[in-house]
Design a protein around this motif. Sequence first.
Motif, PDB file in Angstrom:
ATOM      1  N   THR A  69      -3.178 -20.089 -18.695  1.00 48.70           N
ATOM      2  CA  THR A  69      -2.786 -19.499 -19.975  1.00 48.70           C
ATOM      3  C   THR A  69      -3.986 -18.871 -20.670  1.00 48.70           C
ATOM      4  O   THR A  69      -3.891 -17.764 -21.201  1.00 48.70           O
ATOM      5  CB  THR A  69      -2.110 -20.545 -20.883  1.00 48.70           C
ATOM      6  OG1 THR A  69      -0.952 -21.039 -20.214  1.00 48.70           O
ATOM      7  CG2 THR A  69      -1.690 -19.947 -22.208  1.00 48.70           C
ATOM      8  N   SER A  70      -5.143 -19.546 -20.636  1.00 46.15           N
ATOM      9  CA  SER A  70      -6.331 -18.967 -21.279  1.00 46.15           C
ATOM     10  C   SER A  70      -6.807 -17.734 -20.517  1.00 46.15           C
ATOM     11  O   SER A  70      -7.208 -16.743 -21.130  1.00 46.15           O
ATOM     12  CB  SER A  70      -7.445 -19.998 -21.416  1.00 46.15           C
ATOM     13  OG  SER A  70      -7.932 -20.390 -20.159  1.00 46.15           O
ATOM     14  N   CYS A  71      -6.744 -17.761 -19.208  1.00 46.85           N
ATOM     15  CA  CYS A  71      -7.134 -16.600 -18.410  1.00 46.85           C
ATOM     16  C   CYS A  71      -6.169 -15.441 -18.661  1.00 46.85           C
ATOM     17  O   CYS A  71      -6.581 -14.293 -18.813  1.00 46.85           O
ATOM     18  CB  CYS A  71      -7.155 -16.964 -16.927  1.00 46.85           C
ATOM     19  SG  CYS A  71      -7.733 -15.615 -15.864  1.00 46.85           S
ATOM     20  N   ALA A  72      -4.890 -15.745 -18.730  1.00 46.09           N
ATOM     21  CA  ALA A  72      -3.882 -14.705 -18.961  1.00 46.09           C
ATOM     22  C   ALA A  72      -4.048 -14.053 -20.318  1.00 46.09           C
ATOM     23  O   ALA A  72      -3.662 -12.894 -20.514  1.00 46.09           O
ATOM     24  CB  ALA A  72      -2.485 -15.300 -18.831  1.00 46.09           C
ATOM     25  N   ALA A  73      -4.651 -14.767 -21.279  1.00 43.68           N
ATOM     26  CA  ALA A  73      -4.842 -14.233 -22.621  1.00 43.68           C
ATOM     27  C   ALA A  73      -6.004 -13.244 -22.697  1.00 43.68           C
ATOM     28  O   ALA A  73      -6.177 -12.564 -23.701  1.00 43.68           O
ATOM     29  CB  ALA A  73      -5.075 -15.375 -23.611  1.00 43.68           C
ATOM     30  N   THR A  74      -6.777 -13.141 -21.624  1.00 38.48           N
ATOM     31  CA  THR A  74      -7.892 -12.198 -21.619  1.00 38.48           C
ATOM     32  C   THR A  74      -7.357 -10.774 -21.489  1.00 38.48           C
ATOM     33  O   THR A  74      -6.230 -10.547 -21.069  1.00 38.48           O
ATOM     34  CB  THR A  74      -8.870 -12.486 -20.455  1.00 38.48           C
ATOM     35  OG1 THR A  74      -8.186 -12.304 -19.217  1.00 38.48           O
ATOM     36  CG2 THR A  74      -9.443 -13.886 -20.539  1.00 38.48           C
ATOM     37  N   THR A  75      -8.193  -9.818 -21.835  1.00 38.00           N
ATOM     38  CA  THR A  75      -7.813  -8.416 -21.709  1.00 38.00           C
ATOM     39  C   THR A  75      -7.418  -8.124 -20.262  1.00 38.00           C
ATOM     40  O   THR A  75      -8.139  -8.459 -19.340  1.00 38.00           O
ATOM     41  CB  THR A  75      -8.994  -7.503 -22.121  1.00 38.00           C
ATOM     42  OG1 THR A  75      -9.358  -7.835 -23.455  1.00 38.00           O
ATOM     43  CG2 THR A  75      -8.606  -6.043 -22.038  1.00 38.00           C
ATOM     44  N   GLY A  78      -5.795 -11.247 -16.783  1.00 38.03           N
ATOM     45  CA  GLY A  78      -6.330 -12.011 -15.658  1.00 38.03           C
ATOM     46  C   GLY A  78      -5.537 -11.716 -14.403  1.00 38.03           C
ATOM     47  O   GLY A  78      -5.242 -10.563 -14.092  1.00 38.03           O
ATOM     48  N   CYS A  79      -5.151 -12.754 -13.692  1.00 39.78           N
ATOM     49  CA  CYS A  79      -4.326 -12.581 -12.488  1.00 39.78           C
ATOM     50  C   CYS A  79      -2.942 -12.045 -12.840  1.00 39.78           C
ATOM     51  O   CYS A  79      -2.284 -11.411 -12.018  1.00 39.78           O
ATOM     52  CB  CYS A  79      -4.161 -13.911 -11.759  1.00 39.78           C
ATOM     53  SG  CYS A  79      -5.702 -14.609 -11.161  1.00 39.78           S
ATOM     54  N   CYS A  80      -2.507 -12.320 -14.052  1.00 40.37           N
ATOM     55  CA  CYS A  80      -1.159 -11.937 -14.494  1.00 40.37           C
ATOM     56  C   CYS A  80      -1.160 -10.499 -14.985  1.00 40.37           C
ATOM     57  O   CYS A  80      -0.925 -10.205 -16.154  1.00 40.37           O
ATOM     58  CB  CYS A  80      -0.668 -12.892 -15.574  1.00 40.37           C
ATOM     59  SG  CYS A  80      -0.667 -14.612 -15.047  1.00 40.37           S
ATOM     60  N   SER A  81      -1.428  -9.591 -14.077  1.00 39.38           N
ATOM     61  CA  SER A  81      -1.551  -8.178 -14.409  1.00 39.38           C
ATOM     62  C   SER A  81      -0.277  -7.424 -14.041  1.00 39.38           C
ATOM     63  O   SER A  81       0.640  -7.979 -13.441  1.00 39.38           O
ATOM     64  CB  SER A  81      -2.725  -7.578 -13.632  1.00 39.38           C
ATOM     65  OG  SER A  81      -2.428  -7.590 -12.243  1.00 39.38           O
ATOM     66  N   SER A  82      -0.246  -6.156 -14.382  1.00 39.23           N
ATOM     67  CA  SER A  82       0.904  -5.328 -14.017  1.00 39.23           C
ATOM     68  C   SER A  82       1.018  -5.218 -12.492  1.00 39.23           C
ATOM     69  O   SER A  82       2.101  -5.017 -11.959  1.00 39.23           O
ATOM     70  CB  SER A  82       0.800  -3.950 -14.657  1.00 39.23           C
ATOM     71  OG  SER A  82      -0.383  -3.298 -14.250  1.00 39.23           O
ATOM     72  N   PRO A 108       5.078  -4.688 -24.654  1.00 44.70           N
ATOM     73  CA  PRO A 108       5.005  -3.321 -24.129  1.00 44.70           C
ATOM     74  C   PRO A 108       3.712  -3.018 -23.369  1.00 44.70           C
ATOM     75  O   PRO A 108       3.569  -1.949 -22.791  1.00 44.70           O
ATOM     76  CB  PRO A 108       5.088  -2.466 -25.403  1.00 44.70           C
ATOM     77  CG  PRO A 108       4.453  -3.319 -26.450  1.00 44.70           C
ATOM     78  CD  PRO A 108       4.828  -4.748 -26.098  1.00 44.70           C
ATOM     79  N   ASN A 109       2.771  -3.949 -23.354  1.00 40.31           N
ATOM     80  CA  ASN A 109       1.474  -3.739 -22.722  1.00 40.31           C
ATOM     81  C   ASN A 109       1.654  -3.410 -21.244  1.00 40.31           C
ATOM     82  O   ASN A 109       2.306  -4.152 -20.506  1.00 40.31           O
ATOM     83  CB  ASN A 109       0.630  -5.014 -22.900  1.00 40.31           C
ATOM     84  CG  ASN A 109      -0.772  -4.864 -22.383  1.00 40.31           C
ATOM     85  OD1 ASN A 109      -1.034  -4.170 -21.413  1.00 40.31           O
ATOM     86  ND2 ASN A 109      -1.700  -5.547 -23.031  1.00 40.31           N
ATOM     87  N   SER A 110       1.042  -2.329 -20.798  1.00 43.85           N
ATOM     88  CA  SER A 110       1.229  -1.904 -19.409  1.00 43.85           C
ATOM     89  C   SER A 110       0.164  -2.441 -18.459  1.00 43.85           C
ATOM     90  O   SER A 110       0.252  -2.220 -17.258  1.00 43.85           O
ATOM     91  CB  SER A 110       1.256  -0.375 -19.332  1.00 43.85           C
ATOM     92  OG  SER A 110       0.001   0.145 -19.734  1.00 43.85           O
ATOM     93  N   THR A 111      -0.832  -3.167 -18.972  1.00 36.48           N
ATOM     94  CA  THR A 111      -1.849  -3.720 -18.070  1.00 36.48           C
ATOM     95  C   THR A 111      -1.556  -5.157 -17.677  1.00 36.48           C
ATOM     96  O   THR A 111      -1.984  -5.609 -16.632  1.00 36.48           O
ATOM     97  CB  THR A 111      -3.264  -3.651 -18.698  1.00 36.48           C
ATOM     98  OG1 THR A 111      -3.268  -4.358 -19.929  1.00 36.48           O
ATOM     99  CG2 THR A 111      -3.688  -2.206 -18.911  1.00 36.48           C
TER     100      THR A 111
END
Length: 172
Positions: A69-75, A78-82, A108-111
């Motif tokens: 969850t903390s990694c996913a909150a990064t710009t 993280g691994c949870c990318s588009s 709506p974030n596309s990254t």
Amino acid sequence: MTQIKSSVLDRFYSGTSDEKIAAMEELYRVHGVALEDNEKIQQSMTLLATYTAALSSHMVNMHLDALCTSCAATTGGGCCSSYMEANSNVLMLLINKLAGIEVVRQHPNSTECCFLGRTGCILSIKPVFCLNYNCKHITDKATGNEMTELERLAGQLLCEQTRLEDVLLNSF
């Protein structure tokens, strides 16, 4: 083995996430009641719920909930990318819908992956790549026994998930 037309495969395994969500919603609208009444599908859904709970529990015991969850909150997520989001498919989304999950875009974030909510992934049944990928943060933190069990539980879930996708694929 049943021969599946390439147009059917394209419909379920290609397109944007929004197109996949729309196709899943249409399948559910047309076939949802029959799928929910299908004994073979319901048995598989019961197994998936058991396997998902076991994997989730092990991940929490490994403290991956906080780590991921903390990694996913990064710009960029993280691994949870588009890129990971693109590994979803209509049948996997349908299985989530059958499990009672409201499968909708979270932002709506596309990254970042569109299924990444404020507290992590909304999907209980995840893309194959997500189940098979363990980043360096995970492998550095985990013991050998923890990784072995994580891989066993993910494999167990993935086998049943793939089996159910095949059942669904041959239902349409």
